[in-house]
Design an enzyme around this catalytic site. Sequence first.
Site, PDB file in Angstrom:
ATOM      1  CG  HIS A   1      -0.830  17.906 -22.209  1.00  0.00           C
ATOM      2  ND1 HIS A   1      -1.016  19.218 -21.824  1.00  0.00           N
ATOM      3  CD2 HIS A   1      -0.096  17.337 -21.223  1.00  0.00           C
ATOM      4  CE1 HIS A   1      -0.418  19.428 -20.659  1.00  0.00           C
ATOM      5  NE2 HIS A   1       0.142  18.312 -20.271  1.00  0.00           N
TER       6      HIS A   1
HETATM    7  O1  RIB Z   1       3.597  19.334 -23.167  1.00  0.00           O
HETATM    8  C1  RIB Z   1       2.817  18.169 -23.291  1.00  0.00           C
HETATM    9  C2  RIB Z   1       3.272  17.354 -24.457  1.00  0.00           C
HETATM   10  O2  RIB Z   1       4.623  16.939 -24.269  1.00  0.00           O
HETATM   11  C3  RIB Z   1       2.471  16.058 -24.620  1.00  0.00           C
HETATM   12  O3  RIB Z   1       2.445  15.702 -25.968  1.00  0.00           O
HETATM   13  C4  RIB Z   1       3.272  15.072 -23.835  1.00  0.00           C
HETATM   14  O4  RIB Z   1       3.077  13.730 -24.290  1.00  0.00           O
HETATM   15  C5  RIB Z   1       4.678  15.510 -24.152  1.00  0.00           C
HETATM   16  O5  RIB Z   1       5.023  14.931 -25.413  1.00  0.00           O
END
Ligand code: RIB
Length: 311
Positions: free
Chosen positions: A238
């Site tokens: 992500h």
């Molecule tokens: O949903 C994914 C996000 O939430 C990413 O930034 C992960 O590190 C958590 O912070």
Amino acid sequence: MIKMIYDGDPGIDDALAILLATKSEVLDLEAVTTVAGNVNLEKATKNALRILELAGRLDIPVAAGMPSPLVRELQSAEYVHGEDGLGGTYLPLPVTQDKCIGAIDLIIAKIMKTTGEITLVACGPLTNLAEVYGKQPEIGENVREIIIMGGAISVPGNITPHAEFNVHTDPESAKIIFQSDLPVTLVPLDVTLKTLLTNDNIEEIREAGTPVTDFAHRVLKYSLNFSGHKKLGGCPIHDPLAVGVAIDKGFVKTKKLYVNVVTDNIVTLGKTLASENNTGQFEDCKSKLNVCLDVDARRFVRFFIDTIISK
Ligand code: RIB
Ligand code: CA
């Protein structure tokens, strides 16, 4: 070079995003600021220092931000990221840096002393960003761009069926930012869930045999064992994709949309809603966001691996 500030909650994928930023040939990582999210603020800040020491970049200042969401209790995610927040790797704790000003003042100072130079990449709950905007609304005129990993537009959430973790953790802060006139590019689950690292990718990273790739291999193996990622068939990167968008917008396809956040319904809390028209529940939205709705996942995953294994 693009001057960049990384704001996040390391966290496994934040760690990989910070390593990507330090290895990028086009990014000049000016600072890392931390916020409570995946783990509490103390762990997130220690982890930011650990990661920068691993990258040989303790010259980059780390500044701690907000210890809890705007109005709610923190619900951290050690069950995904490990007790230490870095997959149980417990990297040696570096010597702490000189006392640094807090994250809010550091972000404001760096953005307000330049015009159109700083890109802020926010990959945790938006508590720090909401505090910055409340204290200095003019940052919107000085910042080059704000890239936010968060939300889920046309796909289910990852912390509830409706909401993505960063937005769900602090929906009130997210609402403030999404309804603002800040120049935001949103990198939601719609694209980040397509950028998966498979076991073969993780083994390729391990074969590089450097301290960075040994760490990346360990945290990715840990992350791949999380049930939610097993079901996906790979580890979603992500936060690295948000950094990737700062490096090359060509990785994604965007659409300008108004975005709002549900904050008054316990079932759909943190749901991100998008529309082309600022009517109804979007009438308080001051401007549209650039929302990433598609990604060249194959090209980004290859770019991520090649950059992480580079010497
Ligand atoms: O949903 C994914 C996000 O939430 C990413 O930034 C992960 O590190 C958590 O912070
Ligand atoms: Ca994060």
